[in-house]
Design a protein around this motif. Structure first.
Motif, short mmCIF file in Angstrom:
data_model
loop_
_atom_site.label_atom_id
_atom_site.label_comp_id
_atom_site.label_asym_id
_atom_site.label_seq_id
_atom_site.Cartn_x
_atom_site.Cartn_y
_atom_site.Cartn_z
N PRO A 1 6.28 8.39 -15.00
CA PRO A 1 4.83 8.44 -15.21
C PRO A 1 4.34 9.84 -15.58
O PRO A 1 4.87 10.84 -15.09
CB PRO A 1 4.28 8.02 -13.83
CG PRO A 1 5.35 8.37 -12.86
CD PRO A 1 6.66 8.26 -13.60
N PHE A 2 3.34 9.92 -16.43
CA PHE A 2 2.67 11.19 -16.73
C PHE A 2 1.34 10.91 -17.41
O PHE A 2 1.12 9.81 -17.93
CB PHE A 2 3.54 12.09 -17.62
CG PHE A 2 3.72 11.59 -19.04
CD1 PHE A 2 2.87 12.01 -20.05
CD2 PHE A 2 4.74 10.70 -19.36
CE1 PHE A 2 3.03 11.56 -21.35
CE2 PHE A 2 4.90 10.25 -20.66
CZ PHE A 2 4.04 10.67 -21.66
N VAL A 3 0.46 11.89 -17.38
CA VAL A 3 -0.80 11.81 -18.11
C VAL A 3 -1.05 13.11 -18.86
O VAL A 3 -0.96 13.18 -20.07
CB VAL A 3 -2.00 11.49 -17.17
CG1 VAL A 3 -3.32 11.58 -17.92
CG2 VAL A 3 -1.85 10.09 -16.58
N CYS A 4 -1.33 14.20 -18.11
CA CYS A 4 -1.85 15.41 -18.76
C CYS A 4 -0.77 16.36 -19.26
O CYS A 4 -0.97 17.11 -20.20
CB CYS A 4 -2.78 16.15 -17.80
SG CYS A 4 -1.94 16.93 -16.40
N ARG A 5 0.35 16.41 -18.65
CA ARG A 5 1.46 17.34 -18.95
C ARG A 5 1.03 18.79 -18.84
O ARG A 5 1.61 19.67 -19.46
CB ARG A 5 2.05 17.08 -20.33
CG ARG A 5 2.74 15.74 -20.41
CD ARG A 5 3.23 15.46 -21.82
NE ARG A 5 4.68 15.54 -21.86
CZ ARG A 5 5.43 14.90 -22.76
NH1 ARG A 5 4.87 14.14 -23.66
NH2 ARG A 5 6.73 15.03 -22.75
N GLU A 6 -0.02 19.06 -18.05
CA GLU A 6 -0.48 20.45 -17.90
C GLU A 6 -0.68 20.83 -16.43
O GLU A 6 -1.31 21.82 -16.14
CB GLU A 6 -1.76 20.68 -18.70
CG GLU A 6 -2.92 19.82 -18.23
CD GLU A 6 -4.19 19.99 -19.05
OE1 GLU A 6 -4.14 20.58 -20.14
OE2 GLU A 6 -5.24 19.51 -18.58
N THR B 1 -2.40 19.24 -14.07
CA THR B 1 -3.78 19.05 -13.59
C THR B 1 -3.99 17.75 -12.84
O THR B 1 -4.72 17.71 -11.86
CB THR B 1 -4.75 19.07 -14.81
OG1 THR B 1 -4.57 20.28 -15.50
CG2 THR B 1 -6.18 18.94 -14.36
N CYS B 2 -3.34 16.66 -13.29
CA CYS B 2 -3.77 15.34 -12.82
C CYS B 2 -2.93 14.78 -11.67
O CYS B 2 -3.38 13.90 -10.95
CB CYS B 2 -3.75 14.36 -13.97
SG CYS B 2 -2.09 13.87 -14.49
N GLY B 3 -1.70 15.25 -11.50
CA GLY B 3 -0.85 14.76 -10.41
C GLY B 3 -0.11 13.48 -10.71
O GLY B 3 0.64 12.97 -9.87
N ALA B 4 -0.27 12.92 -11.93
CA ALA B 4 0.36 11.63 -12.23
C ALA B 4 1.89 11.70 -12.18
O ALA B 4 2.55 10.70 -11.93
CB ALA B 4 -0.06 11.16 -13.62
N CYS B 5 2.46 12.88 -12.44
CA CYS B 5 3.92 13.00 -12.55
C CYS B 5 4.56 13.47 -11.25
O CYS B 5 5.73 13.88 -11.26
CB CYS B 5 4.26 13.97 -13.67
SG CYS B 5 3.68 15.63 -13.28
N ARG C 1 6.41 17.91 -5.96
CA ARG C 1 6.37 18.82 -7.11
C ARG C 1 5.87 18.03 -8.31
O ARG C 1 5.84 16.80 -8.29
CB ARG C 1 7.78 19.37 -7.43
CG ARG C 1 8.44 20.17 -6.29
CD ARG C 1 7.77 21.52 -6.06
NE ARG C 1 8.48 22.31 -5.05
CZ ARG C 1 8.27 22.24 -3.75
NH1 ARG C 1 7.35 21.41 -3.26
NH2 ARG C 1 8.96 23.00 -2.91
N LEU C 2 5.52 18.74 -9.37
CA LEU C 2 5.04 18.09 -10.60
C LEU C 2 6.16 18.11 -11.63
O LEU C 2 6.66 19.19 -12.00
CB LEU C 2 3.83 18.85 -11.14
CG LEU C 2 2.62 18.91 -10.20
CD1 LEU C 2 1.54 19.83 -10.76
CD2 LEU C 2 2.06 17.51 -9.95
N ALA C 3 6.54 16.95 -12.13
CA ALA C 3 7.66 16.87 -13.08
C ALA C 3 7.32 17.57 -14.38
O ALA C 3 8.21 18.12 -15.05
CB ALA C 3 8.03 15.42 -13.33
N CYS C 4 6.03 17.59 -14.77
CA CYS C 4 5.68 18.21 -16.05
C CYS C 4 5.70 19.73 -15.98
O CYS C 4 5.54 20.39 -17.00
CB CYS C 4 4.31 17.73 -16.53
SG CYS C 4 2.91 18.37 -15.58
N GLN C 5 5.89 20.28 -14.77
CA GLN C 5 5.85 21.74 -14.60
C GLN C 5 7.14 22.28 -13.99
O GLN C 5 7.30 23.50 -13.87
CB GLN C 5 4.69 22.12 -13.67
CG GLN C 5 3.33 21.72 -14.18
CD GLN C 5 2.97 22.42 -15.47
OE1 GLN C 5 3.11 23.63 -15.60
NE2 GLN C 5 2.53 21.66 -16.46
S1 FES Z 1 1.31 14.83 -15.96
FE1 FES Z 1 -0.55 15.59 -15.07
S2 FES Z 1 0.19 16.96 -13.52
FE2 FES Z 1 1.99 16.36 -14.61
#
Ligand code: FES
Ligand SMILES: Cc1cc2nc3c(=O)[nH]c(=O)nc-3n(C[C@H](O)[C@H](O)[C@H](O)COP(=O)(O)OP(=O)(O)OC[C@H]3O[C@@H](n4cnc5c(N)ncnc54)[C@H](O)[C@@H]3O)c2cc1C
Length: 355
Positions: A300-305, A307-311, A338-342
């Motif tokens: 799962p992901f949304v913002c990839r920055e 911010t949103c916590g989806a990942c 942790r956040l996968a996008c970061q």
């Molecule tokens: S996809 Fe939004 S915090 Fe990682």
């Protein structure tokens, strides 16, 4: 399952939502009730209390922008999913929705996401919301009252009585659950901005409570101080941060496609993603989300920055370094989230879980 980088999956999980009704909450906020359209028509929509959806909103210069909105409905209690939007002064998406959402409008959205979801329902709940921060709190509040049996305290701050969203629903809930629900309103028009002493004295708080907060940063910092002073464990206090994301997962997926690398290069990762086990390698200097998508894992992901916590995932073994984090708090980090996008692996191997 051990996988090779054969499939590349950078598309987020999309759904189509149709507006079924538009309910005016206050002069500057409304609720949109949706049906979820599958290939053969309306179909069930699965989410958890406190989660959010991401909507694609038309934009004259950028084609579209993506914005997250918490579900104000509660699964299994409200027939259809709903979001509630408050106009942000000069904001694009919130005003577009308030001006253009009509019955029959079909919108692209991403599958529900987010970790602002109670993990347990066996403790008293204290909920603190300010303004539009009431939306995920409403979802949690209804789930707690209807499907569980603990005491619930809601402290709800607004500019004035006219700014109260869900006023009728809250009154109904107080009538239906007089011994379990206590609602305390704070109106800036009468008392100024919330204060430590004012919130502390609003309602007695059981120190054994779990707490969920949503509102402006200053309000949530104050609320944390009040709850901790009342004896609530810091670990039991959870926050949701409302902000506009800057990326657009509806348009940007192909731009963000990770480069393909050899199967035997990088840090070995064992991942359990929603019940399925995977083994793969995360290439050097690559965030885990990109590595998972590169390997065809439907993460799962949304913002990839950040911010949103989806990942969000749980680190079961090993270490990662995060490039940024605007959403996880110290408690969540302490629990291994942790956040996968970061996150870039920095140990010899890692093990992660995504629920
Ligand atoms: S996809 Fe939004 S915090 Fe990682
Ligand atoms: C997990 C999550 C859940 C959320 N749930 C809800 C919810 O339930 N209900 C809700 O109403 N909101 C919610 N939000 C907030 C929502 O996603 C949007 O951030 C909000 O609607 C404002 O978006 P907007 O496009 O209207 O404003 P934006 O256009 O993003 O503008 C935001 C602010 O920035 C200013 N601004 C914009 N562009 C510029 C510029 N170029 N220079 C200077 N200032 C600028 C605007 O004036 C405005 O004050 C949530 C956010 C998250 C992350």
């Amino acid at each position: 399952m051990t996988i090779d980088p054969v499939a590349t999956k950078t598309e987020p999980r999309r759904v189509q939502l149709r507006v079924e009704s538009v309910i005016e909450e206050t002069s500057d906020s409304l609720t949109l009730v949706f049906s979820h359209l599958g290939p053969d028509g309306p179909t069930a929509f699965t989410y958890r209390p406190g989660q959010f959806v991401t909507l694609e909103i038309p934009h004259p210069q950028h084609i579209s922008v993506a914005r997250c909105y918490s579900l104000s409905s509660s699964p299994g209690i409200d027939d259809l999913p709903a979001i509630s939007v408050k106009r942000t002064p000069y904001g694009h998406a919130s005003n577009w929705l308030c001006d253009n959402a009509v019955v029959g409008l079909t919108m692209s959205a991403l599958h529900p996401a987010g970790t602002f979801v109670p993990a347990r329902w066996d403790r008293p709940l204290v909920l603190l919301a300010a303004g539009s921060g009431i939306t995920p709190i409403m979802s949690i509040l209804k789930a707690a009252l209807v499907s569980h049996d603990q005491q619930v305290v809601l402290i709800y701050a607004n500019r004035s009585p006219k700014s109260v969203m869900f006023a009728d629903t809250l009154n109904d809930l107080v009538q239906r659950y007089p011994t379990r629900l206590t609602v305390s309103h704070w109106f800036e028009s009468e008392r100024g901005l919330p204060t430590f002493a004012g919130l502390r004295d609003a309602v007695p708080v059981d120190p054994g409570s779990d707490a969920y907060l949503c509102g402006p940063a200053g309000f949530m910092e104050l609320a944390v101080d009040v709850l901790v002073a009342a004896g609530v464990e810091r670990d039991a206090v959870h926050r949701e941060v409302f902000t506009s994301i800057h990326t657009n997962p509806f348009l940007d997926a192909s731009l963000q496609e990770p480069a393909e690398t050899a199967a035997n290069v990088g840090t070995p990762v064992s991942a359990e993603v929603e019940g399925t086990s995977y083994s793969f390698r995360c290439p050097p200097d690559t965030v885990l989300l990109d590595a998972m998508l590169q390997h065809g894992i439907d993460a799962p992901f949304v913002c990839r920055e950040g911010t949103c916590g989806a990942c969000a995932f749980t680190l079961a073994a090993g270490e990662v370094e995060m490039r940024g984090n605007d959403t996880l708090d110290d408690y969540e980090l302490g629990k291994g989230m942790r956040l996968a996008c970061q996150s870039v692996p920095v140990s010899a191997s890692i093990e992660i879980t995504i629920d």
